[in-house]
Each structure stands twice: as structure tokens, then as C-alpha cells.
Design an enzyme around this catalytic site. Structure first.
Site, PDB file in Angstrom:
ATOM      1  N   ASP A  26       0.820  -1.216   0.000  1.00  0.00           N
ATOM      2  CA  ASP A  26       0.000   0.000   0.000  1.00  0.00           C
ATOM      3  C   ASP A  26       0.852   1.264   0.000  1.00  0.00           C
ATOM      4  O   ASP A  26       0.430   2.305   0.511  1.00  0.00           O
ATOM      5  CB  ASP A  26      -0.958   0.007   1.202  1.00  0.00           C
ATOM      6  CG  ASP A  26      -1.750  -1.283   1.323  1.00  0.00           C
ATOM      7  OD1 ASP A  26      -2.381  -1.664   0.336  1.00  0.00           O
ATOM      8  OD2 ASP A  26      -1.721  -1.915   2.403  1.00  0.00           O
ATOM      9  N   HIS A  54      -3.935  -2.353  -6.683  1.00  0.00           N
ATOM     10  CA  HIS A  54      -3.470  -1.027  -7.083  1.00  0.00           C
ATOM     11  C   HIS A  54      -4.695  -0.170  -7.356  1.00  0.00           C
ATOM     12  O   HIS A  54      -5.610  -0.591  -8.072  1.00  0.00           O
ATOM     13  CB  HIS A  54      -2.628  -1.081  -8.360  1.00  0.00           C
ATOM     14  CG  HIS A  54      -1.308  -1.756  -8.192  1.00  0.00           C
ATOM     15  ND1 HIS A  54      -0.488  -1.537  -7.106  1.00  0.00           N
ATOM     16  CD2 HIS A  54      -0.642  -2.635  -8.984  1.00  0.00           C
ATOM     17  CE1 HIS A  54       0.616  -2.260  -7.244  1.00  0.00           C
ATOM     18  NE2 HIS A  54       0.537  -2.942  -8.362  1.00  0.00           N
TER      19      HIS A  54
END
Length: 439
Positions: A26, A54
Site C-alpha cells: 500500500d 493497485h
């Protein structure tokens, strides 16, 4: 910046750039991959499965990708799913259908990638429930990743190449599912329905399943630009991360070579993506975690919720000893620092610069890292304090436009890890990125 032309100007190697996450995932890899995909001919994913995510912001539109490489957003880009991936085809087809615009024409799947079935997800939930009763839950995404890699390691898994011949696939499928149902005492599983789904996948994908090793290496030899995107991140690596609170694949540089079948000498630039603070999803050690109003501030302002699970992420201060270790194991050449804008508004910002042993007071040697949970508990973070800034930096396009305290923060990180920070993220979109010169 065309990083491919810049990076190979004086280097007699292949035209290959790799993007790796340096923390627990992340970090914002998706945005820089999206930016660089504009210049690449081929974008490759080498590891993991639908547990990764993503989020790409293009204008006012968000694209959440779990299996497809980010290059799918560019019409001139070929996208490859690599050898070491585990692919849930229902998820893949959903992503392909959501994007539309003949996306399938630009996708190839490794014949060596393993197929992740619904039963793997059921087993994942069973295992996590059992572990939670003992207080040992890993906090997985329950996407079936670990169980699929387990069947791969046990040499009973089914690879994508088998799907090209459906009659042979059907025999392998029944044998695998019966084995797993017996092993985990699963009484109710609709094999016929799933087989019907896979017959559809067979018809759609049989010509997209190829020998990617040959394809990629021929492309490198013909001077195509290759962008490699990592899923998850270095500290989640099955061998080099904070075991057992890791994922089930190799997420670091070494995973690229088996995941895509390219020679290490063909790789000429490694970009490490670093978030300006630190986050983690699920269980596991986190020395700089802030279980207070600072952590809540970072979660809300940074919108720190998982792309895959929507779980709130644990938040804390940036950890430089961890980052230095990750630089070592990935041979990182340059850095993309992300989400600096999230720190705007904080009066004080802290950065962990050392680990101190709670008993002896000794500082941890730079470049080493205690990966086991019980080892990490022997240390406490040593912080350096920075003055914050109040200015909104999302419209800054040059580094010198940043507030002095923000520039000091960036330059301190760069000095500590002895690696140039080339990109600084100051907002969510492609345009919210400052590019600095580097040699």
C-alpha cells in the site's frame, strides 16, 4: 520523464525497469507504475494474486486492479501475468470486463502460473478461523493465496497451461478438488458449476496462455521497454519479511527472475516505492505504530483502507532502519516517495532512525533487521522529531515550491538511505507528482 531512456543512456544492459514496494504494501506503487507505463511497451506482474491491489486515479475516475498490470490503462501496452502468480480466473475476467475496450487483446498469461479455485478461498477461511481460536491469526485477505501456493508446493496444483486442453484439465481438476475436499472435510462443493465456468474461460483464454519467458526475452533483445510491477511489498516476502506475518510468494527482487524468467543482468534499474509514513494491514509486528489520534489522523486523511479488503490500515511513523534493510535486499537505485501531502497539517512529525535494544541499550546495526516477532519485541524505536507544515502542497510541481520543513523531511530520508528520491507524491492523481533530476 522517460525513465527508460534516462536509465539506459550509459548502461549496456536491457531496457528493463522494476518497481518494488519497500514496506508492508500500500505504498502507492500503482501511481508510479501507471506514470511509467506511458513509456513502456510491456508491463509485467511477476508474483502474488488477487490479494494485492493497485488503485489508479485518472482524472476523477478510480481503477482498482487486483490481477491485471497497470499498463492495461494504455492502449499501446502489452500486459503479462507471470509464472509465479496464482490467478483466480473469475476475478481476472471481472477486471477485464470492467475495463472493456478490447483489453484482452493486450494480455498474455504465463502457462506456468497456477490457477486459484474457489475451494482455495474456502480453505483460507477455514485455516484463518482455526488460527484465530489460538490467537495466531495472520490476518489474511482470505483470497485463497496461501492455500493455492500450498498446492503448488505440494505439486498437486494446476497450471494455466493445462487449461488449453480442457479434457485433460477436467481430469486434473476433479482429482485436485476431491483431494482437497477430503483433506479439509468439505462436504458441499459444486464442481459441475465451476467446471462449466472454466469451460468458458478455456474458450476465451486458451490463445492468451503462452510461454512468457520466450516472449519477454525476445522483447528485451529487440529493445522493447519492459516495466515490472511488484505486488505486495518487501516486508511481506515469504523468506525475507516479518515471518509468519507475510504473504506466500517472493515479493522482492529475486522473485522477478523466476516470476518472469529473465536474467538478472537484463535488469538495469530498480525503483523503490516508499510511503511518507508507514501502514500495515492485518496482524504482525509494527514498532512505530500509533494507536492514538495520530494514527487515526493518518488513516482518515490518507484514506488508508485496503483496496482488496476495505479494512482500515494500521498507521505509524516512517521506519528508516526497515527501509535501509529493504534497500540492501532489493538493490534499490532510486526512490519514489509517496503521500507527502498526508503529513500536511501535523505540528510535529517523527521518524524512526534507529532501533534500540530494551535491555542492553545497543543500537541495531544499520542494514540488519530482526525479522522474527519475538526478536523485534526486544527493540524500541529511536525517533527524530521534525517540525511540520500547514501548507497545502497538492499543487506543487517543483521541489523548491514545497515548504522548507517538507523539503527537510524529504532530504533527511534521502541522506539516511543514501539513495536519490526522484519522485515525490503530493496528491492522488498522476499530475500530483514532483519529479527531481538525478544522475
Amino acid at each position: 520523464m522517460n525513465i527508460f531512456e534516462h536509465s539506459i543512456k550509459n548502461v549496456d544492459k536491457g531496457n528493463v525497469v522494476a518497481i518494488v514496494g519497500t514496506q508492508w504494501g500500500d505504498e502507492g506503487k500503482g501511481k508510479i507504475i501507471d506514470i511509467l507505463s506511458k513509456y513502456s511497451d510491456i508491463t509485467c506482474r511477476f508474483n502474488g494474486g488477487g490479494n494485492a491491489g493497485h488503485t489508479i486515479c485518472v482524472g476523477n475516475k478510480k481503477h482498482a486492479l487486483h490481477l491485471l498490470p497497470c499498463g492495461v490503462l494504455y492502449e499501446n501496452n502489452i500486459n503479462i501475468l507471470g509464472n509465479c502468480m496464482v490467478i483466480h480466473l473469475k476475478t481476472l475476467m471481472k477486471e477485464i470486463n470492467n475495463l472493456g475496450n478490447n483489453i484482452l487483446d493486450r494480455i498474455y498469461i504465463s502457462e506456468k502460473a497456477h490457477i486459484l479455485f474457489d475451494i482455495h478461498q474456502e480453505i483460507d477461511a477455514i485455516q484463518e478461523t482455526r488460527k484465530s481460536k489460538d490467537g495466531n491469526a495472520i490476518g489474511t485477505t482470505k483470497k485463497g493465496i496461501g492455500p493455492c501456493y500450498s498446492t503448488k508446493a505440494s505439486r498437486i496444483g494446476i497450471r494455466m497451461g493445462s487449461l488449453r486442453n480442457f479434457e485433460n484439465f477436467k481430469k486434473l481438476y476433479i482429482k485436485l478438488i476431491d483431494n482437497l475436499m477430503d483433506l479439509y472435510n468439505i462436504k458441499d462443493y459444486n464442481k459441475e458449476e465451476e467446471l462449466n465456468e472454466f469451460y468458458t474461460y478455456h474458450k476465451i483464454l486458451k490463445d492468451k496462455i503462452i510461454n512468457i519467458i520466450s516472449y519477454i526475452n525476445k522483447s528485451i533483445d529487440s529493445k522493447k521497454y519492459i516495466l515490472i510491477e511488484g505486488a505486495n511489498a518487501a516486508m511481506l516476502d515469504i523468506d525475507l519479511g516479518t515471518y509468519p506475518f507475510v504473504t506466500s510468494s517472493s515479493t522482492t527482487l529475486g522473485g522477478i527472475f523466476s516470476g518472469l524468467g529473465i536474467h538478472h543482468k537484463k535488469l538495469n534499474l530498480v525503483v523503490g516505492v516508499v510511503k511518507s509514513y508507514l501502514t500495515r494491514v492485518g496482524s504482525g509486528p509494527f514498532l512505530t505504530e500509533q494507536c492514538n489520534e495520530i494514527g487515526e489522523y493518518l488513516t482518515k486523511k490518507g484514506f488508508e483502507y485496503g483496496t482488496t479488503t476495505n479494512r482500515p490500515r494500521r498507521c505509524g511513523w516512517l521506519d528508516l532502519p526497515m527501509l535501509f534493510y529493504v534497500k540492501y535486499i532489493n538493490c534499490i537505485d532510486i526512490i519514489n516517495l509517496t503521500k507527502l501531502d498526508v503529513l500536511s497539517g501535523l505540528k510535529e512529525i517523527y521518524v524512526c532512525v534507529d532501533y534500540k535494544n530494551k535491555t542492553t541499550g545497543e543500537l541495531l546495526e544499520r542494514g540488519s533487521y530482526p525479522l522474527e516477532d519475538e526478536q523485534l519485541r526486544e527493540y524500541e524505536p529511536v525517533y527524530e522529531k521534525f517540525e511540520g507544515w500547514d501548507e497545502d502542497i497538492t499543487n506543487c510541481i517543483e521541489f523548491d515550491e514545497l515548504p522548507e520543513n517538507a523539503k527537510k523531511y524529504v532530504l533527511t530520508i534521502e541522506s539516511y538511505i543514501k539513495t536519490p528520491i526522484v519522485w515525490v507524491g503530493v496528491g492522488p492523481t498522476r499530475d500530483n507528482t514532483i519529479t527531481r533530476k538525478f544522475d
